[in-house]
Design a protein around this motif. Structure first.
Motif, PDB file in Angstrom:
ATOM      1  N   HIS A   3     -45.644  14.150  38.000  1.00 54.02           N
ATOM      2  CA  HIS A   3     -44.580  14.259  38.997  1.00 54.02           C
ATOM      3  C   HIS A   3     -45.146  14.887  40.276  1.00 54.02           C
ATOM      4  O   HIS A   3     -44.980  14.357  41.385  1.00 54.02           O
ATOM      5  N   TRP A  31     -34.678  13.823  29.693  1.00 60.06           N
ATOM      6  CA  TRP A  31     -34.202  13.825  31.076  1.00 60.06           C
ATOM      7  C   TRP A  31     -35.365  13.992  32.050  1.00 60.06           C
ATOM      8  O   TRP A  31     -35.426  13.298  33.077  1.00 60.06           O
ATOM      9  N   ARG A  84     -36.000  11.022  34.721  1.00 56.38           N
ATOM     10  CA  ARG A  84     -35.811  11.377  36.127  1.00 56.38           C
ATOM     11  C   ARG A  84     -37.088  11.082  36.938  1.00 56.38           C
ATOM     12  O   ARG A  84     -37.031  10.487  38.027  1.00 56.38           O
ATOM     13  N   ASP A  90     -37.859   8.315  39.849  1.00 54.57           N
ATOM     14  CA  ASP A  90     -38.507   8.605  41.132  1.00 54.57           C
ATOM     15  C   ASP A  90     -39.616   7.596  41.436  1.00 54.57           C
ATOM     16  O   ASP A  90     -39.742   7.087  42.557  1.00 54.57           O
ATOM     17  N   LEU A 139     -31.237   5.928  35.495  1.00 51.85           N
ATOM     18  CA  LEU A 139     -30.281   7.030  35.621  1.00 51.85           C
ATOM     19  C   LEU A 139     -29.067   6.801  34.727  1.00 51.85           C
ATOM     20  O   LEU A 139     -28.538   7.748  34.123  1.00 51.85           O
ATOM     21  N   ALA A 161     -30.078   7.704  31.317  1.00 49.66           N
ATOM     22  CA  ALA A 161     -30.103   9.161  31.174  1.00 49.66           C
ATOM     23  C   ALA A 161     -28.698   9.717  31.015  1.00 49.66           C
ATOM     24  O   ALA A 161     -28.462  10.641  30.225  1.00 49.66           O
ATOM     25  N   GLN A 162     -27.740   9.139  31.744  1.00 50.66           N
ATOM     26  CA  GLN A 162     -26.361   9.624  31.650  1.00 50.66           C
ATOM     27  C   GLN A 162     -25.801   9.443  30.246  1.00 50.66           C
ATOM     28  O   GLN A 162     -25.107  10.321  29.720  1.00 50.66           O
ATOM     29  N   SER A 192     -25.817  16.223  37.767  1.00 47.95           N
ATOM     30  CA  SER A 192     -27.071  15.960  38.490  1.00 47.95           C
ATOM     31  C   SER A 192     -27.371  14.471  38.525  1.00 47.95           C
ATOM     32  O   SER A 192     -27.754  13.919  39.569  1.00 47.95           O
ATOM     33  N   ILE A 193     -27.188  13.812  37.400  1.00 47.21           N
ATOM     34  CA  ILE A 193     -27.467  12.371  37.317  1.00 47.21           C
ATOM     35  C   ILE A 193     -26.515  11.584  38.210  1.00 47.21           C
ATOM     36  O   ILE A 193     -26.922  10.647  38.919  1.00 47.21           O
ATOM     37  N   TYR A 195     -27.699  11.697  41.777  1.00 46.81           N
ATOM     38  CA  TYR A 195     -28.787  10.750  42.042  1.00 46.81           C
ATOM     39  C   TYR A 195     -28.265   9.308  42.098  1.00 46.81           C
ATOM     40  O   TYR A 195     -28.670   8.521  42.958  1.00 46.81           O
ATOM     41  N   LYS A 196     -27.372   8.952  41.195  1.00 45.62           N
ATOM     42  CA  LYS A 196     -26.829   7.584  41.177  1.00 45.62           C
ATOM     43  C   LYS A 196     -26.086   7.282  42.476  1.00 45.62           C
ATOM     44  O   LYS A 196     -26.204   6.178  43.032  1.00 45.62           O
ATOM     45  N   GLU A 201     -37.830  15.385  45.911  1.00 43.70           N
ATOM     46  CA  GLU A 201     -36.491  14.815  45.763  1.00 43.70           C
ATOM     47  C   GLU A 201     -36.353  13.535  46.580  1.00 43.70           C
ATOM     48  O   GLU A 201     -35.497  13.426  47.459  1.00 43.70           O
TER      49      GLU A 201
END
Length: 665
Positions: free
Chosen positions: A444, A477, A481, A485, A500, A503-504, A516-517, A520-521, A641
């Motif tokens: 990352h 997660w 995530r 990215d 995403l 992940a949800q 948080s997800i 991002y969505k 981010e």
């Protein structure tokens, strides 16, 4: 009596409890027969006024309770007697303290009028002489007189000394006592249910939800009596403290009991710490468990911080006990998004733990303080705190705690520096708990700081997909995530959105991760031009945050920023400015400088689009100042981010501003 049936008549029997509650059984029967006789006379209606709910049984009664007044009628009642100038706010404060009790309102107002007190004098007298003010007046207009009538009734006297002892305990606790646990709270009182039932019948107490409690005026009066009833407190303490012994994250009967009786438990702990009985370790242990229980099951603000701060630190045992309480308090502050307070108390706990040689516990507290700093955007402070701690305590830490501390330190470095990026998270890859997260975030960091391309990072992450997706929810997660990215940076926006969404589904039930997800969505949807979808997602997220009392201010600020950012993408600049200005104001309140910096940068971009270079530069200068405060080089703002930061190609104002400053310098 013979003439009663000749016409309609109303028979009023005032203070009926004085004769209905007779000691002699035969006398009580004769009184009851007499009332029944009157009730059977044609045209006769009986009205009883009584403090008890027990009346002759062979009569069909219609009962009318006299509840406390509502706020507005209570004000009017007070003003009809007291004519001096006084604000509604001042009246409400006074009357709320007596639970809007009609007789108490009348007594208080008459006393103030007869003494010609101003509103200020009345407030001062109330604060210093509460119980005395409610004892003025004569006969039935005297609160003490009316309460003593109930206390001296035959049915209460028949209960013996236990009635007063139980009353004293009910008065002691803010919630009263829990009806569902009477025998457990009072194991030494044989007829506890009969006692509470009788006290309810004579209106000394009343039931409120699951609790037997009393109005404030009765509580104030009882506190003036020399009743030696608090010896029962040791039984209640034993019950409350025992219920905390096995408190955990698990939702069970002990957690339910904490949720129901939380105000009483907090009151008892505060009293015990301020005026401690001999067993200090037991009290501080109960305090620590209670605070963690609040964090897990009923997050709310607490009044315990001052009493915890006052705990002694003379011996090693005292230092350790106080540190444990501060640690738990810091965890609760973090849960409530009071991050500055979390830093303060966790740092204090860490210092105390170090002083007694508990370095692993100190490391937990130091890491928690650093996490709070990171959440607010103070990355350099987090690094300095952990760097200093590791330097002084590394030799005393076990490998697991050393890894956990280094992980938080590397997380801070990743967000604020391009130095030694290829070394981040390497030291924690051998730790079983951090192994996968460290591998994910190592790549990352390499991707966002330009050491590897997004394609290379995606390829690596795919090679460890099976390990990550078969691990716990946090590893899953982290993996999804960072993978999102990597594909987002390759402009594979639909794939990022799908990851995403996956992940949800995976974190369903974890509220913080879900919000948080969704953030991002919403950002990804706006990036591809689906503004209606982005608005719908952010609205659903905010609606959820608004109804969840424990929602994090960080989550809330982040989604508000995303709303403004999305409107900027949608070219609704007026709405974007309104949202973003609101975020800046909220950030000022809670001290979150990272989200504030994001918002100021976005406001600057709006001004660039309007051709207002002076105003845009003002916003960008403020953004730079926040970067400096957080220890983040301006060119690295939001580097980790990419999904929520503004696209430099669409919004180049910030980058041009930085390039111009570099040229000038």
């Amino acid at each position: 009596m013979t003439n009663l049936g000749l016409s309609s008549v109303l028979v009023v029997l005032d203070n009926a409890e004085t004769f209905e509650d007779a000691v002699d059984r035969n006398e009580a029967m004769r009184i009851s027969d007499f009332i029944v006789h009157i009730a059977n006379i044609r045209g006769a209606t009986i009205m009883l006024t009584s403090r008890t709910s027990s009346n002759a049984r062979r009569v069909s009664w219609t009962h009318f309770d006299i509840p406390p007044l509502e706020r507005e009628p209570a004000r009017l009642s007070f003003r009809e007697i007291y004519h001096n100038e006084i604000s509604d706010k001042e009246i409400d404060k006074l009357l709320a303290a007596i639970d809007f009790h009609p007789l108490s309102i009348s007594i208080l107002a008459y006393t103030a009028r007869e003494n010609r007190w101003s509103a200020k004098v009345l407030s001062d007298r109330w604060n210093s002489q509460r119980s005395e003010l409610l004892q003025s007046g004569d006969g039935k207009d005297n609160l003490e007189f009316t309460i003593r009538l109930s206390l001296e009734s035959p049915s209460v006297k028949a209960l013996g000394h236990d009635a007063l002892r139980v009353l004293r305990i009910i008065a002691f606790f803010p919630q009263g006592i829990n009806q569902d646990h009477l025998t457990r709270l009072f194991p030494s009182v044989l007829r506890i249910s009969s006692i509470t039932d009788t006290l309810c019948r004579v209106s000394l107490v009343h039931t409120s939800t699951a609790f037997v409690t009393m109005l404030a005026p009765v509580r104030l009066f009882l506190e003036t009596l020399p009743i030696a009833g608090l010896e029962l407190l040791k039984d209640v303490r034993s019950m409350y403290y025992k219920s905390l012994e096995e408190i955990s994250r698990e939702k069970n009967s002990r957690a339910d009991f904490l949720v129901s009786d939380h105000l009483n438990i907090e009151c008892l702990i505060a009293i015990d710490i301020a005026q401690p009985p001999p067993d200090i370790p037991n009290i501080t242990s109960a305090c620590r468990r209670f605070l963690l229980g609040l964090k897990w099951h009923k997050p709310r603000h607490t009044s315990l911080r001052p009493v915890i701060s006052s705990l002694p630190e003379e011996t090693s045992s005292e230092k350790a006990s106080k540190a444990e309480c501060l640690f738990a308090l810091g965890c609760l502050f973090y849960e409530l998004s009071n991050f500055h307070f979390a830093v303060e108390v966790q740092s204090a706990a860490s210092t105390l733990f170090v002083a007694v040689g508990k370095h692993n516990d100190a490391a937990v507290c130091a890491s928690n303080a650093a996490l709070a700093y990171n959440t607010l955007g103070y990355f350099s402070r987090a690094q300095q705190l952990l760097h200093d701690f590791i330097q002084s305590s590394r030799q005393y830490l076990d490998e697991k705690r050393k890894a956990a501390t280094c992980f938080v330190l590397d997380w801070s470095r990743m967000h604020s520096s391009s130095k030694d990026i290829d070394k981040l998270f390497l030291h924690t890859m051998d730790d079983s708990w951090h192994r996968l997260k460290s591998r994910v975030h190592h790549w990352h960091a390499r991707m966002h700081h330009g050491y590897n391309t997004p394609e290379e990072v995606q390829k690596y992450l795919e090679s460890i997909r099976l390990d990550c997706m078969s691990s716990d929810v946090w590893d899953c997660w982290a993996f999804l995530r960072v993978l999102a990215d990597s594909v987002f940076l390759q402009h594979k926006f639909d794939v990022a959105f799908q990851l995403l969404a996956q992940a949800q589904e995976l974190v369903n039930g974890n509220f913080s991760l879900t919000t948080s997800i969704l953030t991002y969505k919403s950002a990804v949807a706006s990036h591809v031009g689906d503004y209606d979808l982005s608005r719908d997602i952010s609205k659903r997220c905010i609606d959820t945050l608004n109804v969840v009392a424990t929602s994090s201010s960080t989550d809330y600020l982040r989604i508000l920023y995303i709303q403004g950012r999305n409107e900027l993408y949608a070219r609704d600049y007026s709405k974007a400015q309104r949202f973003l200005a609101g975020v800046v104001a909220h950030c000022d309140t809670c001290g979150n400088i990272e989200t504030k910096a994001f918002s100021l940068r976005a406001l600057g971009e709006v001004k660039v689009l309007f051709g207002d270079k002076t105003k845009s530069n003002e916003y960008f200068v403020q953004t730079m100042q926040l970067c400096k405060e957080g220890g983040v080089p301006p060119e690295l703002l939001g580097v980790c981010e990419p999904m929520i930061q503004l696209d430099d190609e669409r919004f180049p104002g910030w980058k041009r501003f930085l390039d111009e400053r570099i040229t000038i310098e």
